[in-house]
Design a protein around this motif. Structure first.
Motif, PDB file in Angstrom:
ATOM      1  N   MET A  26     -17.497 -51.106   9.283  1.00 29.44           N
ATOM      2  CA  MET A  26     -18.429 -50.043   9.863  1.00 29.44           C
ATOM      3  C   MET A  26     -17.945 -48.707   9.650  1.00 29.44           C
ATOM      4  O   MET A  26     -16.840 -48.380  10.062  1.00 29.44           O
ATOM      5  N   ARG A  27     -19.046 -47.726   9.006  1.00 26.21           N
ATOM      6  CA  ARG A  27     -18.462 -46.362   9.209  1.00 26.21           C
ATOM      7  C   ARG A  27     -19.617 -45.509   9.693  1.00 26.21           C
ATOM      8  O   ARG A  27     -20.668 -45.642   9.284  1.00 26.21           O
ATOM      9  N   VAL A  28     -19.111 -44.718  10.558  1.00 25.09           N
ATOM     10  CA  VAL A  28     -20.148 -43.835  11.353  1.00 25.09           C
ATOM     11  C   VAL A  28     -19.769 -42.234  11.359  1.00 25.09           C
ATOM     12  O   VAL A  28     -18.334 -42.221  11.351  1.00 25.09           O
ATOM     13  N   GLN A  29     -20.566 -41.268  11.679  1.00 26.20           N
ATOM     14  CA  GLN A  29     -19.918 -39.925  11.923  1.00 26.20           C
ATOM     15  C   GLN A  29     -19.323 -39.991  13.616  1.00 26.20           C
ATOM     16  O   GLN A  29     -18.501 -39.098  13.867  1.00 26.20           O
ATOM     17  N   CYS A  30     -20.197 -40.542  14.400  1.00 23.68           N
ATOM     18  CA  CYS A  30     -19.776 -40.677  15.887  1.00 23.68           C
ATOM     19  C   CYS A  30     -19.819 -42.204  16.381  1.00 23.68           C
ATOM     20  O   CYS A  30     -20.756 -42.718  16.313  1.00 23.68           O
ATOM     21  N   ALA A  31     -18.739 -42.697  16.923  1.00 25.08           N
ATOM     22  CA  ALA A  31     -18.688 -44.002  17.637  1.00 25.08           C
ATOM     23  C   ALA A  31     -18.373 -43.647  19.038  1.00 25.08           C
ATOM     24  O   ALA A  31     -17.606 -43.051  19.711  1.00 25.08           O
ATOM     25  N   ILE A  32     -19.189 -44.182  20.088  1.00 30.41           N
ATOM     26  CA  ILE A  32     -19.376 -43.809  21.421  1.00 30.41           C
ATOM     27  C   ILE A  32     -19.054 -45.005  22.328  1.00 30.41           C
ATOM     28  O   ILE A  32     -19.783 -46.452  21.957  1.00 30.41           O
ATOM     29  N   ALA A  33     -17.953 -45.338  22.915  1.00 27.70           N
ATOM     30  CA  ALA A  33     -17.490 -46.407  23.730  1.00 27.70           C
ATOM     31  C   ALA A  33     -18.213 -46.277  25.275  1.00 27.70           C
ATOM     32  O   ALA A  33     -18.111 -45.284  25.846  1.00 27.70           O
ATOM     33  N   GLY A  34     -19.147 -47.262  25.427  1.00 29.23           N
ATOM     34  CA  GLY A  34     -19.704 -47.302  26.870  1.00 29.23           C
ATOM     35  C   GLY A  34     -21.240 -46.787  26.705  1.00 29.23           C
ATOM     36  O   GLY A  34     -21.504 -45.722  26.085  1.00 29.23           O
ATOM     37  N   GLY A  35     -22.279 -47.770  27.008  1.00 28.73           N
ATOM     38  CA  GLY A  35     -23.804 -47.461  27.274  1.00 28.73           C
ATOM     39  C   GLY A  35     -24.016 -47.348  28.255  1.00 28.73           C
ATOM     40  O   GLY A  35     -25.054 -47.975  28.927  1.00 28.73           O
ATOM     41  N   GLY A  36     -23.357 -46.403  29.114  1.00 28.23           N
ATOM     42  CA  GLY A  36     -23.899 -45.753  30.570  1.00 28.23           C
ATOM     43  C   GLY A  36     -24.797 -44.670  30.121  1.00 28.23           C
ATOM     44  O   GLY A  36     -25.208 -44.260  29.007  1.00 28.23           O
ATOM     45  N   PRO A  37     -25.423 -43.849  31.105  1.00 27.92           N
ATOM     46  CA  PRO A  37     -25.964 -42.682  31.242  1.00 27.92           C
ATOM     47  C   PRO A  37     -25.232 -41.831  29.990  1.00 27.92           C
ATOM     48  O   PRO A  37     -26.012 -41.001  29.315  1.00 27.92           O
ATOM     49  N   ALA A  38     -23.925 -41.402  30.169  1.00 27.88           N
ATOM     50  CA  ALA A  38     -23.650 -40.453  29.312  1.00 27.88           C
ATOM     51  C   ALA A  38     -23.558 -41.060  27.726  1.00 27.88           C
ATOM     52  O   ALA A  38     -23.775 -40.178  26.957  1.00 27.88           O
TER      53      ALA A  38
ATOM     54  N   ALA B  98     -30.559 -35.846  15.999  1.00 29.72           N
ATOM     55  CA  ALA B  98     -30.272 -34.759  15.113  1.00 29.72           C
ATOM     56  C   ALA B  98     -29.815 -35.254  13.781  1.00 29.72           C
ATOM     57  O   ALA B  98     -29.254 -34.336  12.891  1.00 29.72           O
ATOM     58  N   GLY B  99     -29.978 -36.427  13.591  1.00 24.92           N
ATOM     59  CA  GLY B  99     -29.620 -36.754  12.305  1.00 24.92           C
ATOM     60  C   GLY B  99     -28.320 -37.530  12.165  1.00 24.92           C
ATOM     61  O   GLY B  99     -27.772 -37.716  10.997  1.00 24.92           O
ATOM     62  N   VAL B 100     -27.329 -37.389  13.170  1.00 26.54           N
ATOM     63  CA  VAL B 100     -25.937 -37.701  13.090  1.00 26.54           C
ATOM     64  C   VAL B 100     -25.990 -39.327  12.886  1.00 26.54           C
ATOM     65  O   VAL B 100     -26.616 -40.020  13.901  1.00 26.54           O
ATOM     66  N   SER B 101     -25.173 -40.001  12.143  1.00 25.58           N
ATOM     67  CA  SER B 101     -24.946 -41.473  12.314  1.00 25.58           C
ATOM     68  C   SER B 101     -23.901 -42.000  13.692  1.00 25.58           C
ATOM     69  O   SER B 101     -23.024 -41.403  13.571  1.00 25.58           O
ATOM     70  N   VAL B 102     -24.505 -42.702  14.303  1.00 21.21           N
ATOM     71  CA  VAL B 102     -23.641 -42.924  15.546  1.00 21.21           C
ATOM     72  C   VAL B 102     -24.020 -44.417  16.082  1.00 21.21           C
ATOM     73  O   VAL B 102     -25.091 -45.120  15.688  1.00 21.21           O
ATOM     74  N   VAL B 103     -22.933 -45.012  16.635  1.00 21.30           N
ATOM     75  CA  VAL B 103     -22.961 -46.382  17.240  1.00 21.30           C
ATOM     76  C   VAL B 103     -22.566 -46.076  18.628  1.00 21.30           C
ATOM     77  O   VAL B 103     -21.416 -45.565  18.914  1.00 21.30           O
TER      78      VAL B 103
ATOM     79  N   VAL C 104     -12.538 -47.013  16.190  1.00 21.31           N
ATOM     80  CA  VAL C 104     -12.135 -47.824  17.221  1.00 21.31           C
ATOM     81  C   VAL C 104     -11.982 -49.257  16.832  1.00 21.31           C
ATOM     82  O   VAL C 104     -12.402 -49.681  15.585  1.00 21.31           O
ATOM     83  N   VAL C 105     -11.158 -50.146  17.760  1.00 21.14           N
ATOM     84  CA  VAL C 105     -11.214 -51.512  17.468  1.00 21.14           C
ATOM     85  C   VAL C 105     -11.947 -52.043  18.690  1.00 21.14           C
ATOM     86  O   VAL C 105     -11.900 -51.610  19.729  1.00 21.14           O
ATOM     87  N   ALA C 106     -12.798 -53.063  18.313  1.00 17.80           N
ATOM     88  CA  ALA C 106     -13.623 -53.770  19.470  1.00 17.80           C
ATOM     89  C   ALA C 106     -13.724 -55.214  19.257  1.00 17.80           C
ATOM     90  O   ALA C 106     -13.605 -55.731  18.008  1.00 17.80           O
TER      91      ALA C 106
ATOM     92  N   GLY D  47     -15.649 -62.027  17.202  1.00 17.29           N
ATOM     93  CA  GLY D  47     -14.459 -61.785  16.889  1.00 17.29           C
ATOM     94  C   GLY D  47     -14.110 -60.140  16.968  1.00 17.29           C
ATOM     95  O   GLY D  47     -14.719 -59.461  17.659  1.00 17.29           O
ATOM     96  N   THR D  48     -12.999 -59.934  15.969  1.00 11.64           N
ATOM     97  CA  THR D  48     -12.513 -58.237  16.192  1.00 11.64           C
ATOM     98  C   THR D  48     -13.362 -57.728  15.110  1.00 11.64           C
ATOM     99  O   THR D  48     -13.617 -58.141  14.100  1.00 11.64           O
ATOM    100  N   MET D  49     -13.765 -56.224  15.279  1.00 13.12           N
ATOM    101  CA  MET D  49     -14.455 -55.452  14.353  1.00 13.12           C
ATOM    102  C   MET D  49     -13.743 -53.986  14.454  1.00 13.12           C
ATOM    103  O   MET D  49     -13.000 -53.688  15.545  1.00 13.12           O
ATOM    104  N   GLU D  50     -13.599 -53.568  13.270  1.00  8.55           N
ATOM    105  CA  GLU D  50     -13.247 -52.055  13.340  1.00  8.55           C
ATOM    106  C   GLU D  50     -14.032 -51.254  12.740  1.00  8.55           C
ATOM    107  O   GLU D  50     -15.102 -51.539  11.808  1.00  8.55           O
ATOM    108  N   ILE D  51     -14.144 -50.062  13.355  1.00  8.27           N
ATOM    109  CA  ILE D  51     -15.216 -48.992  12.957  1.00  8.27           C
ATOM    110  C   ILE D  51     -14.420 -47.625  12.705  1.00  8.27           C
ATOM    111  O   ILE D  51     -13.876 -47.079  13.710  1.00  8.27           O
ATOM    112  N   ASP D  52     -14.744 -47.026  11.493  1.00 10.96           N
ATOM    113  CA  ASP D  52     -14.101 -45.850  11.205  1.00 10.96           C
ATOM    114  C   ASP D  52     -15.262 -44.554  11.738  1.00 10.96           C
ATOM    115  O   ASP D  52     -16.409 -44.904  11.711  1.00 10.96           O
ATOM    116  N   ALA D  53     -14.848 -43.654  12.472  1.00 12.22           N
ATOM    117  CA  ALA D  53     -15.654 -42.616  12.821  1.00 12.22           C
ATOM    118  C   ALA D  53     -14.859 -41.151  12.777  1.00 12.22           C
ATOM    119  O   ALA D  53     -13.722 -41.137  12.835  1.00 12.22           O
TER     120      ALA D  53
END
Ligand SMILES: Cc1cc2nc3c(=O)[nH]c(=O)nc-3n(C[C@H](O)[C@H](O)[C@H](O)COP(=O)(O)OP(=O)(O)OC[C@H]3O[C@@H](n4cnc5c(N)ncnc54)[C@H](O)[C@@H]3O)c2cc1C
Length: 408
Positions: free
Chosen positions: A1-13, A24-29, A141-143, A148-154
């Motif tokens: 997977m490739r995104v512009q921004c990878a965010i670790a953690g789905g809390g309020p922040a 704003a049109g940024v690709s984000v996971v 990130v590696v998740a 299994g394991t996945m890798e995401i480029d960001a």
């Protein structure tokens, strides 16, 4: 997977930042290690400043259509006296109240709004376990997932994974521990319709209990000295129940619902902050950058304000594919002062008030500062301002991208 921004953690922040960037049109996971948002160990407070942000995003009425309670004053019971400690009615915000809503409802709401944008992706049950590096910068990130394991480029990795952040640990960022002297026991007691509503803080000789109204039950935070759990256990469950009953008589026999220590969870309180919130390709926000004490119930507010500031500063560089370290440093410069001010106030309350209250054996007296708030009601605007809006409130400045609405 490739995104512009990878965010670790789905809390309020993390969820707010994901929504604002996708808008704003940024690709984000957003990667969240749990399967849902149904966790108990979170505050339930949605502050006036957050409601202001929702208004700026055009969804305030839809949000307030969800079941919630509105708290217009901060009240506390000290000994036998009930005191008004803050008054939200003069805040410079559209909503002059704190909305009390289970945090899973708030996060589900944010998720459903964010999912409307085609560039937003949310991966549940996906735990960030490592960082990918390339040319001296964090490049993804590696998740670990169920499959299994996945890798995401960001282009940018954001650590919004809370006070035990794996991201900040993997990045080797230096943490300054500000030494919280308290821990919290987290428990539930059922609520009767005749009980008071909203947030109820209670303070007696050697005991502090904060009660959050969740409709048919009270979510209670029983404050203990740090490391004091063994002492609480040694005194026994019957003694524990008696202390709560004596402090909050209206709970009566309902305290007997606490039948086993497994129903009483220890939450360790941490107050710390990173010396530097970023390194090339990586930024930490929310509790991952500055773990907050539950005192004042402001950590969620700060986390969301961090997300708004981050989106304001970084959406442009992310869309252009050029996020420099200077851009990341601007986020820290913007948010460090509010963090330091609130943490200083929290630490002062820990040291001058909570610690003294927990050590106290005799009759509890109302501190002079609280007495002043009763004599001069205008002064109640100060704590209301700190809790409801904080220092340097953020406003949504990133325009919404015209493209990218997801159908259905
Ligand atoms: C007992 C207690 C009560 C509190 N009560 C209040 C209150 O009433 N009001 C208030 O404003 N603040 C309160 N706070 C503070 C507040 O909870 C935090 O400041 C706030 O939740 C910070 O939000 P965040 O998004 O930065 O982090 P968090 O809310 O901690 O969210 C982090 C998310 O990241 C996920 N995660 C963690 N590690 C990983 C990983 N490796 N990979 C993927 N996902 C991961 C977690 O599951 C979580 O969903 C309280 C704190 C405590 C300890």
């Amino acid at each position: 997977m490739r995104v512009q921004c990878a965010i670790a953690g789905g809390g309020p922040a993390g969820m707010m930042l994901g929504w604002l960037l996708a808008r704003a049109g940024v690709s984000v996971v957003v990667l969240e290690k749990h399967a849902d948002f149904l966790r108990d160990f979170r505050g339930d407070t949605i502050h006036p400043s957050t409601l202001e942000v929702l208004d700026e995003l055009g969804v305030l009425d839809a949000f307030l259509a969800h079941p919630h309670r509105e708290i217009r004053h901060i009240t506390g019971r000290i000994g036998r006296e009930t005191l008004t400690l803050g008054d939200f009615s003069h805040l410079p915000t559209r909503c002059k109240f704190v909305a009390l809503m289970p945090q899973w409802d708030f996060l589900n709401f944010v998720a459903s709004e964010a999912r409307a944008h085609a560039t937003f992706h949310l991966l549940m049950q996906t735990e960030v376990t490592g960082l990918r590096e390339s040319d001296g910068r964090v490049a993804g990130v590696v998740a670990t997932t169920a499959g299994g394991t996945m890798e995401i480029d960001a282009d940018l990795v954001v650590g919004a994974d809370g006070r035990h952040s794996a991201v900040r640990a993997r990045a080797g960022l230096i943490v300054e521990d500000l030494a919280a002297p308290i821990d919290v026991l987290w428990l539930r007691i059922s609520r009767n319709p005749a009980d008071p509503e909203g947030l109820v803080g209670n303070l007696g000789a050697g005991i502090v209990l904060v009660m959050i109204d969740r409709g048919d039950y009270w979510q209670c935070a029983f404050v203990i000295p740090k490391g004091g759990i063994d002492d609480v256990h040694a005194r026994g469950l019957a003694a524990f129940r008696d202390r709560i009953r004596a402090l909050v008589p209206f709970l009566g026999d309902r305290v007997d619902e606490l039948r086993d220590w497994t129903e009483i969870k220890l939450l360790t309180v941490v107050v710390d902050r990173l010396r530097t919130w970023h390194k090339p390709g990586l930024l930490c926000i929310g509790d991952a950058a500055h773990a907050m004490s539950p005192v004042g119930g402001v950590g969620i507010n700060l986390a969301i304000q961090d997300a708004v500031a981050t989106a304001n500063i970084l959406a442009g560089p992310l869309a252009a594919g050029r996020v420099s370290e200077d851009d990341l440093a601007r986020v820290q410069r913007r948010r460090e002062l509010p963090t330091r001010v609130i943490q200083r106030v929290q630490l002062a309350i820990h040291d001058r008030f909570l610690r003294t209250a927990l050590d106290r054996r005799g009759e509890v007296t109302v501190p002079l500062a609280m007495r002043l708030l009763q004599w001069f009601p205008m002064l109640r605007r100060i704590p209301a301002r700190l809790v409801g809006v904080g220092v340097r409130p953020e406003h949504v400045r990133v325009p919404r991208a015209d493209v990218g609405r997801r159908a259905g």
